[in-house]
Scaffold this active site. Structure first.
Site, PDB file in Angstrom:
ATOM      1  N   ASN A  63     -32.808   4.823  49.837  1.00 36.86           N
ATOM      2  CA  ASN A  63     -32.188   4.834  48.505  1.00 36.86           C
ATOM      3  C   ASN A  63     -33.213   4.500  47.422  1.00 36.86           C
ATOM      4  OD1 ASN A  63     -32.108   2.187  49.613  1.00 36.86           O
ATOM      5  ND2 ASN A  63     -30.482   1.556  48.222  1.00 36.86           N
ATOM      6  N   GLU A  65     -33.197   3.476  43.508  1.00 33.41           N
ATOM      7  CA  GLU A  65     -32.353   3.073  42.379  1.00 33.41           C
ATOM      8  C   GLU A  65     -33.085   3.255  41.056  1.00 33.41           C
ATOM      9  OE1 GLU A  65     -30.762  -0.809  43.326  1.00 33.41           O
ATOM     10  OE2 GLU A  65     -29.521   0.055  44.919  1.00 33.41           O
ATOM     11  N   CYS A  74     -28.786   7.888  46.834  1.00 29.66           N
ATOM     12  CA  CYS A  74     -28.616   7.278  48.153  1.00 29.66           C
ATOM     13  C   CYS A  74     -29.675   7.785  49.140  1.00 29.66           C
ATOM     14  CB  CYS A  74     -27.251   7.637  48.728  1.00 29.66           C
ATOM     15  SG  CYS A  74     -25.863   6.951  47.835  1.00 29.66           S
ATOM     16  N   GLU A  76     -29.204   8.950  52.119  1.00 28.51           N
ATOM     17  CA  GLU A  76     -28.801  10.172  52.828  1.00 28.51           C
ATOM     18  C   GLU A  76     -29.161  11.420  52.025  1.00 28.51           C
ATOM     19  OE1 GLU A  76     -27.060   7.446  52.286  1.00 28.51           O
ATOM     20  OE2 GLU A  76     -25.387   7.213  53.668  1.00 28.51           O
ATOM     21  N   CYS A 113     -21.450   7.343  51.400  1.00 30.66           N
ATOM     22  CA  CYS A 113     -20.506   7.350  50.271  1.00 30.66           C
ATOM     23  C   CYS A 113     -19.881   8.745  50.136  1.00 30.66           C
ATOM     24  CB  CYS A 113     -21.225   6.947  48.979  1.00 30.66           C
ATOM     25  SG  CYS A 113     -22.243   8.264  48.284  1.00 30.66           S
ATOM     26  N   CYS A 116     -22.304  11.591  49.273  1.00 28.93           N
ATOM     27  CA  CYS A 116     -23.166  11.964  50.414  1.00 28.93           C
ATOM     28  C   CYS A 116     -22.379  12.744  51.460  1.00 28.93           C
ATOM     29  CB  CYS A 116     -23.812  10.728  51.032  1.00 28.93           C
ATOM     30  SG  CYS A 116     -25.102  10.023  49.975  1.00 28.93           S
TER      31      CYS A 116
HETATM   32  N1  THU Z   1     -26.374   3.488  49.435  1.00 34.29           N
HETATM   33  C1  THU Z   1     -26.996   4.401  50.218  1.00 34.29           C
HETATM   34  O1  THU Z   1     -28.188   4.721  50.003  1.00 34.29           O
HETATM   35  N2  THU Z   1     -26.296   4.952  51.224  1.00 34.29           N
HETATM   36  C2  THU Z   1     -25.060   4.552  51.624  1.00 34.29           C
HETATM   37  O2  THU Z   1     -24.548   5.058  52.606  1.00 34.29           O
HETATM   38  C3  THU Z   1     -24.336   3.551  50.862  1.00 34.29           C
HETATM   39  C4  THU Z   1     -24.981   3.097  49.605  1.00 34.29           C
HETATM   40  C5  THU Z   1     -27.154   2.846  48.387  1.00 34.29           C
HETATM   41  C6  THU Z   1     -26.847   3.243  46.984  1.00 34.29           C
HETATM   42  C7  THU Z   1     -27.330   2.041  46.212  1.00 34.29           C
HETATM   43  O3  THU Z   1     -28.720   2.154  46.010  1.00 34.29           O
HETATM   44  C8  THU Z   1     -27.078   0.879  47.161  1.00 34.29           C
HETATM   45  O4  THU Z   1     -26.940   1.450  48.447  1.00 34.29           O
HETATM   46  C9  THU Z   1     -25.842   0.058  46.830  1.00 34.29           C
HETATM   47  O5  THU Z   1     -24.736   0.861  46.678  1.00 34.29           O
END
Ligand code: THU
Length: 161
Positions: A63, A65, A74, A76, A113, A116
């Site tokens: 991920n 941000e 994310c 994925e 999520c 994704c």
């Molecule tokens: N996140 C992911 O990268 N994948 C997931 O399956 C769930 C959430 C990340 C998004 C964000 O950077 C952090 O986790 C918190 O939501």
């Protein structure tokens, strides 16, 4: 006539990564390593994903941000989009996901999520075959044999026919 219907979801639960089939175990291990590539200064939740392609390549993502939060992505989708951009036409066979809260040694399950799942549905459509999803922590790992299990009543290209 009104009729109540229900959907059942098939998945396999494993008590540890060691129990997984070798290919799934290797992919989950790559997802665990990929957590190191996470940039999560806002949520402090670090996620890694490893995508297995039909030709054997494994593409990892984490991920990423952003101060303007919707601009982040994310793990994925980072991995899936990289895979499609760099190996166009090579079907995705499986994805493994691992996550860890900052400051914790333990892994947390990070189920994909909604966005994704939608992207996974498109990857599965492009592949023309089911994509395996391997997600969990050290104590419990779930393996889903298809994106259909995570996203029923899918909206895809067929919906627009
Ligand atoms: N996140 C992911 O990268 N994948 C997931 O399956 C769930 C959430 C990340 C998004 C964000 O950077 C952090 O986790 C918190 O939501």
């Amino acid at each position: 006539m009104m009729k109540k219907e229900r959907i059942e979801i098939d998945y396999t639960a494993y008590a540890s990564a060691e129990e997984l089939h070798e290919a799934d175990r290797e992919l989950f291990g790559k997802a665990v390593e990929a957590v190191n590539g996470s940039y999560a200064p806002y949520s402090h939740f670090h996620v890694g994903a490893a995508v297995l392609l039909a030709d054997g390549h494994v593409v990892c993502g984490a991920n990423q941000e952003n101060a303007a939060s919707p601009s982040g992505l994310c793990a994925e989708r980072t991995a899936l989009f990289y895979a499609h951009a760099n190996y166009p036409g090579i079907p995705v066979r499986a994805i493994a996901i691992a996550a860890r809260k900052e400051g914790s040694q333990a892994f947390s399950p990070a189920y994909p999520c909604g966005a994704c799942r939608q992207v996974l549905a498109e990857s599965q459509k492009r592949a023309g075959a089911d994509i395996r999803i391997i997600v969990g922590d050290r104590d419990r790992i779930l393996v889903f044999g298809s994106v259909d299990a995570l996203l029923p009543f899918i909206f895809d290209s067929a919906s627009m026919d």
